[in-house]
Design a protein around this motif. Structure first.
Motif, short mmCIF file in Angstrom:
data_model
loop_
_atom_site.label_atom_id
_atom_site.label_comp_id
_atom_site.label_asym_id
_atom_site.label_seq_id
_atom_site.Cartn_x
_atom_site.Cartn_y
_atom_site.Cartn_z
N LYS A 1 0.84 -1.20 0.00
CA LYS A 1 0.00 0.00 0.00
C LYS A 1 0.88 1.25 0.00
CE LYS A 1 -3.82 -2.14 2.40
NZ LYS A 1 -4.74 -2.08 3.51
N ASP B 1 -4.23 0.95 -2.83
CA ASP B 1 -3.67 -0.36 -3.14
C ASP B 1 -4.22 -0.81 -4.50
OD1 ASP B 1 -2.15 -2.61 -2.79
OD2 ASP B 1 -3.49 -3.58 -1.36
N ARG C 1 -3.17 2.23 -6.66
CA ARG C 1 -1.77 2.48 -6.28
C ARG C 1 -0.89 2.55 -7.52
NH1 ARG C 1 2.58 -0.53 -5.88
NH2 ARG C 1 1.40 -2.44 -6.14
#
Length: 72
Positions: free
Chosen positions: A2, A19, A23
């Motif tokens: 993350k 995430d 991400r």
């Protein structure tokens, strides 16, 4: 894995994480904004643009390496 969520409009790090696809997207945006000189955090990393402007093949290789270095 993350990352801290970044607010690119207000130029702040938020107290939440991203995430997955979000991400990866955020890391690509960081790379592009760093290249454009429009990133608000430390941009002394990544693609060596200054030395590859005249070589398109080298530029593509550097960009590909940076994108592939992103986990996920």
């Amino acid at each position: 894995m993350k990352d801290l969520k970044l607010d690119f409009v207000r130029k702040k790090m938020l107290n939440t994480t991203v995430d997955g696809q979000e991400r990866v997207y955020q890391q690509i945006v960081v790379g592009v904004r760093s290249f454009l000189g429009d990133f608000f955090l430390n941009d002394n990393y990544g693609v060596n643009y200054k030395n590859s402007w005249t070589n398109e093949t080298l530029m593509k290789l550097f960009i590909k390496e940076q994108i592939e270095a992103i986990n996920g």
